[in-house]
Design a protein around this motif. Sequence first.
Motif: not given
Length: 229
Positions: A107-113, A144-150
């Motif tokens: 929930m915090k680090y998807i964009p780091n990976y 909010h998290l769907l924005d990151e997943y997209a």
Amino acid sequence: SDSHFPIPISPDDVDLSQHYPRYFPADKGEHGDGDGDAEAPRIRFADVGCGFGGLLVGLSPLFPDKLMIGMELRDKVTEYVKERVLALRASNPGQYDNISVVRTNSMKYIPNYFGKAQLSKMFFLFPDPHFKEKNHRRRVISMHLLDEYAYVMEAGGIIYTITDVEELGIWMRTCLEKHPLFEAVPEEEIKVDPVVKLLSSATEEGQKVARNGGQTFQAIFRRISLQEE
Ligand code: SAM
């Protein structure tokens, strides 16, 4: 807490040779597979909250040329998956080299990976329900998290969700329906997608639900592209 596991500062900082040594042998420069101009493989599938890793083990032989990673918050569970993968590699030489696991808070680090448009599949199988209203913000699917997943998914990529908790199933589907960058995958496609069968049969949680005769609720959506992107 988070301080107990290393966090890559960016996707380029993720040491793939540690996870997929056959694809990144130490003695062959940047990446294996001989001819120098082939592009280095990247992680393409992410199983978020992978638990004991059953989905990865099921997917590995179906997509032998795709690198996949499980993301898991619990330390001991992550260690178990690591051992499981190593044991599978040892007893099946040449197989299971494309799956690995990392201990992290997704929930915090998807964009780091993962970088922009990197992933072609994301999985959210039997996530924790967080029933209370005040805990809904802890759910792994939210606007909010769907924005990151997209952001980390390529256009055409597919997000798979399943749960045995009806309320959470409705919640995940509603978020995906409301999000402008996702659309429902048509039923005909879902029926012939070999991955869909694994959602309820491959994971430990899915098997438990099936044993108890429980109902499941799926939402399978495609990352679409918008002209203005
Ligand atoms: N997907 C697996 C399955 O179907 O068997 C596991 C389901 S289990 C109910 C949910 C898993 O998500 C747990 O292993 C939990 O530790 C993990 N989890 C919960 N929150 C997480 C987070 N923020 N980041 C990574 N994993 C998380």
